[in-house]
Design an enzyme around this catalytic site. Structure first.
Site, PDB file in Angstrom:
ATOM      1  CB  ILE A  15       0.465  -1.388  -3.922  1.00  0.00           C
ATOM      2  CG1 ILE A  15      -0.338   0.026  -3.837  1.00  0.00           C
ATOM      3  CG2 ILE A  15       0.685  -1.549  -5.495  1.00  0.00           C
ATOM      4  CD1 ILE A  15       0.183   1.062  -4.511  1.00  0.00           C
ATOM      5  N   GLY A  16      -0.846  -2.386  -1.171  1.00  0.00           N
ATOM      6  CA  GLY A  16      -0.714  -2.465   0.471  1.00  0.00           C
ATOM      7  C   GLY A  16      -1.929  -2.607   1.075  1.00  0.00           C
ATOM      8  CB  SER A  17      -3.629  -4.522   3.058  1.00  0.00           C
ATOM      9  OG  SER A  17      -2.593  -5.321   3.750  1.00  0.00           O
ATOM     10  CB  SER A  19      -5.794  -3.491  11.274  1.00  0.00           C
ATOM     11  OG  SER A  19      -4.619  -3.949  11.506  1.00  0.00           O
ATOM     12  CG  PHE A  20      -8.418   0.786   9.631  1.00  0.00           C
ATOM     13  CD1 PHE A  20      -7.745   1.071  11.033  1.00  0.00           C
ATOM     14  CD2 PHE A  20      -8.589   2.199   8.914  1.00  0.00           C
ATOM     15  CE1 PHE A  20      -7.092   2.040  11.102  1.00  0.00           C
ATOM     16  CE2 PHE A  20      -7.605   3.228   9.274  1.00  0.00           C
ATOM     17  CZ  PHE A  20      -6.821   3.347  10.399  1.00  0.00           C
ATOM     18  N   GLY A  21      -7.855  -0.916   6.233  1.00  0.00           N
ATOM     19  CA  GLY A  21      -8.039  -0.356   4.791  1.00  0.00           C
ATOM     20  C   GLY A  21      -6.874  -0.990   3.878  1.00  0.00           C
ATOM     21  CB  ILE A  23      -2.785   1.094   0.120  1.00  0.00           C
ATOM     22  CG1 ILE A  23      -3.015   1.652   1.508  1.00  0.00           C
ATOM     23  CG2 ILE A  23      -2.339   2.398  -0.641  1.00  0.00           C
ATOM     24  CD1 ILE A  23      -1.872   1.885   2.186  1.00  0.00           C
ATOM     25  CG  ASP A 128       1.629   3.074  15.932  1.00  0.00           C
ATOM     26  OD1 ASP A 128       2.600   2.606  16.499  1.00  0.00           O
ATOM     27  OD2 ASP A 128       1.050   2.518  14.833  1.00  0.00           O
TER      28      ASP A 128
END
EC number: 2.7.11.1
Length: 403
Positions: A15-17, A19-21, A23, A128
């Protein structure tokens, strides 16, 4: 076959992504509670999830900090299981046609300052601060603003002695250029003041719909950062905030006046906006713009919306949408400026029809695994079958998880 992590959480659809993972939606097989499961390949060049999970654990117990339920490794993946949250402020901003009312901006500002203050009290700076990294809760916590994504967070002082990190220059830009402080553009080591200055730009972004330095073109990333920096430095605060209450300019001027190791007066900044809130005659009813749009676009009659909302609460209905999971970007160091989100132009429906359909979905309680693109009316996602969910899971995890 059933895929599990930690021998307790059933793995569902992606359900999501970041740059380093990636979801995934998950379910606690003991309680039935839905959770978010973040996976990172152990072979990634710059592993971040273990570091991020340690920072999350240090933050546990704070208001608006997602609960971490389990961390560990499964096969070829580092795993973090966390509380499932609602939409990001960027998603809600798009849902509200990229404009928030003054009341909504002030309600958000109060909580966002407190989240940043809490992180600072735990000896870290976020680095951030942007709308994508603030999410609303779900259910009874639907009015609560959460802060996420500690992939770029840094310790700015010793936990025991409170010795501040030294002043340094010639640092690469860390964070998102659109909201970066001027000192960050100048290559100066970030400290508490920079998180708060970034928040000031976020608030003006919510007021204006966009910032003057958005959409600038350049041949290279470095040149684009330079153009953003030049435009930001050449835009006086009073010009940026023109047409809006003076408190926004006062806030930014205060942040820019802080020295590198100064402790900001968070209470003063909160009170600035609280005084404005009261002078405007607003009520702390926590009715945000998206709540009014959600139930048929009653933006013109907040009193009626308040009465309707109280009636729904009395009837035991959840007053806020369950629309998506946390989309922690996990952006690595040197995050690039991203282009403004596209206008809400549906492919096959008029704007009015799209808003009506989204409002109806929210009114009846959209499932938590609906994507952010669904929130803006671009597609209609539904729950996928178990076999489909399994097909999207990395093979290294499938072989490691008990069937």
């Amino acid at each position: 076959m059933e895929l599990r992590v930690g021998n307790r959480y059933r793995l569902g659809r992606k359900i999501g992504s970041g740059s380093f993972g990636d979801i995934y939606l998950g379910t606690d097989i003991t309680t039935g509670e839905e959770v978010a499961i973040k996976l990172e390949c152990v072979k990634t060049k710059h592993p971040q999830l273990h570091i991020e999970s340690k920072i999350y654990k240090m933050m546990q117990g704070g208001v608006g900090i997602p609960t971490i339920k389990w961390c560990g490794a499964e096969g070829d993946y580092n795993v973090m299981v966390m509380e499932l949250l609602g939409p990001s402020l960027e998603d809600l901003f798009n849902f509200c046609s990229r404009k928030f009312s003054l009341k909504t901006v002030l309600l958000l500002a109060d909580q966002m300052i407190s989240r940043i203050e809490y992180i600072h009290s735990k000896n870290f700076i976020h680095r951030d601060v942007k709308p994508d990294n603030f999410l609303m809760g779900l259910g009874k916590k639907g009015n609560l603003v959460y802060i996420i994504d500690f992939g770029l967070a840094k310790k700015y002082r010793d936990a025991r002695t409170h010795q501040h990190i030294p002043y340094r220059e010639n640092k690469n830009l860390t964070g998102t250029a659109r909201y970066a402080s001027i000192n960050t553009h100048l290559g100066i080591e970030q400290s508490r003041r920079d998180d708060l200055e970034s928040l000031g730009y976020v608030l003006m972004y919510f007021n204006l719909g966009s910032l003057p330095w958005q959409g600038l073109k350049a041949a290279t990333k470095r040149q684009k950062y330079e153009r953003i920096s030049e435009k930001k430095m050449s835009t006086p605060i009073e010009v940026l905030c023109k047409g809006y209450p003076s408190e926004f300019a006062t806030y930014l001027n205060f942040c820019r006046s802080l020295r590198f190791d100064d402790k900001p007066d968070y209470s003063y900044l909160r009170q600035l906006f609280r005084n404005l809130f009261h002078r405007q005659g607003f009520s702390y009813d926590y009715v945000f713009d998206w709540n009014m749009l959600k139930f048929g676009g009653a933006r013109e009659d907040p009193e009626r919306d308040r009465r309707d909302r109280e009636e729904r609460i009395r009837q035991g209905r959840i007053p806020l949408p369950r629309v998506m999971l946390p989309t922690s970007s996990g952006r690595p160091r040197g995050t690039q400026e991203v282009a403004p989100a596209p206008p809400l132009t549906p492919d096959s429906h008029t704007g009015m029809e799209r808003e009506r359909k989204v409002s109806m979905r929210l009114h009846r309680g959209a499932p938590v695994n609906v994507s952010s693109s669904d929130l803006t009316g671009r597609q209609d996602c539904s729950r996928i079958s178990t076999s489909q969910a399994h097909s999207r899971v990395p093979s290294g995890l499938q072989s490691a998880v008990p069937r």
